[in-house]
Design an enzyme around this catalytic site. Structure first.
Site, PDB file in Angstrom:
ATOM      1  N   HIS A   1      13.056 -11.134 -31.485  1.00  0.00           N
ATOM      2  CA  HIS A   1      14.141 -11.804 -30.766  1.00  0.00           C
ATOM      3  C   HIS A   1      14.307 -13.228 -31.287  1.00  0.00           C
ATOM      4  O   HIS A   1      13.346 -13.888 -31.656  1.00  0.00           O
ATOM      5  CB  HIS A   1      13.854 -11.811 -29.259  1.00  0.00           C
ATOM      6  CG  HIS A   1      15.045 -12.191 -28.447  1.00  0.00           C
ATOM      7  ND1 HIS A   1      15.408 -13.491 -28.240  1.00  0.00           N
ATOM      8  CD2 HIS A   1      15.969 -11.422 -27.814  1.00  0.00           C
ATOM      9  CE1 HIS A   1      16.502 -13.527 -27.504  1.00  0.00           C
ATOM     10  NE2 HIS A   1      16.871 -12.277 -27.231  1.00  0.00           N
TER      11      HIS A   1
ATOM     12  N   GLU B   1      22.092  -8.962 -32.334  1.00  0.00           N
ATOM     13  CA  GLU B   1      22.342 -10.055 -31.399  1.00  0.00           C
ATOM     14  C   GLU B   1      22.755 -11.291 -32.177  1.00  0.00           C
ATOM     15  O   GLU B   1      21.900 -11.974 -32.741  1.00  0.00           O
ATOM     16  CB  GLU B   1      21.073 -10.400 -30.613  1.00  0.00           C
ATOM     17  CG  GLU B   1      20.680  -9.396 -29.586  1.00  0.00           C
ATOM     18  CD  GLU B   1      19.660  -9.997 -28.634  1.00  0.00           C
ATOM     19  OE1 GLU B   1      19.926  -9.977 -27.432  1.00  0.00           O
ATOM     20  OE2 GLU B   1      18.634 -10.492 -29.097  1.00  0.00           O
TER      21      GLU B   1
END
Length: 178
Positions: free
Chosen positions: A29, A90
């Site tokens: 992430h 993302e």
């Protein structure tokens, strides 16, 4: 953690997570990359640890706003994924900002990732790997995003913290894909 056991205070091993009954683990992430300088080599080791513990890694890929402005987001995202993963695209510039990729830009990124998987690992892998979109997903944009042919689902951030909003996203997505 890339290690399965030992004195690594503050780290959580894949074995520990698996022992708790988890099936999926987010790896790479952008916040981990930024605040705990995790590089691609470390993330590869984390993916291996997750797979060795019998869980499914969700590999996050994406680009910063500056990289997007330069027009290199697809190259940056495509270079980060591997086989046997769920890939979550993302765009870093959209996380927690309220800005969201257009359905077409989410589709373009998902298609580029899928094409790269096909080129690298074969058509079957490219067609079967699930590609998620994450970045300010809400009930206002979920239907448009999930209607894109290469967007298979979502990695929901802030909206997941609001039960009613998460429920709306789930219902809309289910109704649209059923």
């Amino acid at each position: 953690s890339v290690t399965s056991q030992g004195a690594f205070t503050g780290d959580v091993s894949a074995d520990m997570i698996a022992h708790l009954g988890c099936s999926y683990v987010i790896v790479g992430h952008s916040e981990r990359r930024k605040y705990h300088p995790e590089d691609d080599a470390n993330i590869v080791d984390q993916v291996r640890a997750v797979l060795a513990a019998g869980m499914q890694p969700i590999l996050c890929v994406g680009e910063s706003y500056e990289e997007r402005r330069k027009g290199i987001e697809l190259d940056f995202a495509v270079g980060q994924e591997a086989a046997k993963l769920i890939v979550a695209y993302e765009p870093v510039w959209a996380i927690g900002t309220g800005m969201v990729a257009t359905p077409q830009s989410a589709q373009d990124a998902a298609r580029a990732i899928r094409n790269d998987l096909s080129d690298t690992f074969g058509t079957r892998v490219g067609e079967t790997v699930r590609i998620l979109y994450g970045g300010s997903v809400s009930s206002k944009n979920a239907v448009e995003l999930i209607n894109e042919p290469d967007v298979d689902g979502f990695l929901i951030g802030g909206s997941a913290l609001k039960v009613d909003e998460l429920t709306r996203i789930c219902k809309l997505t289910l109704e649209t894909t059923a």
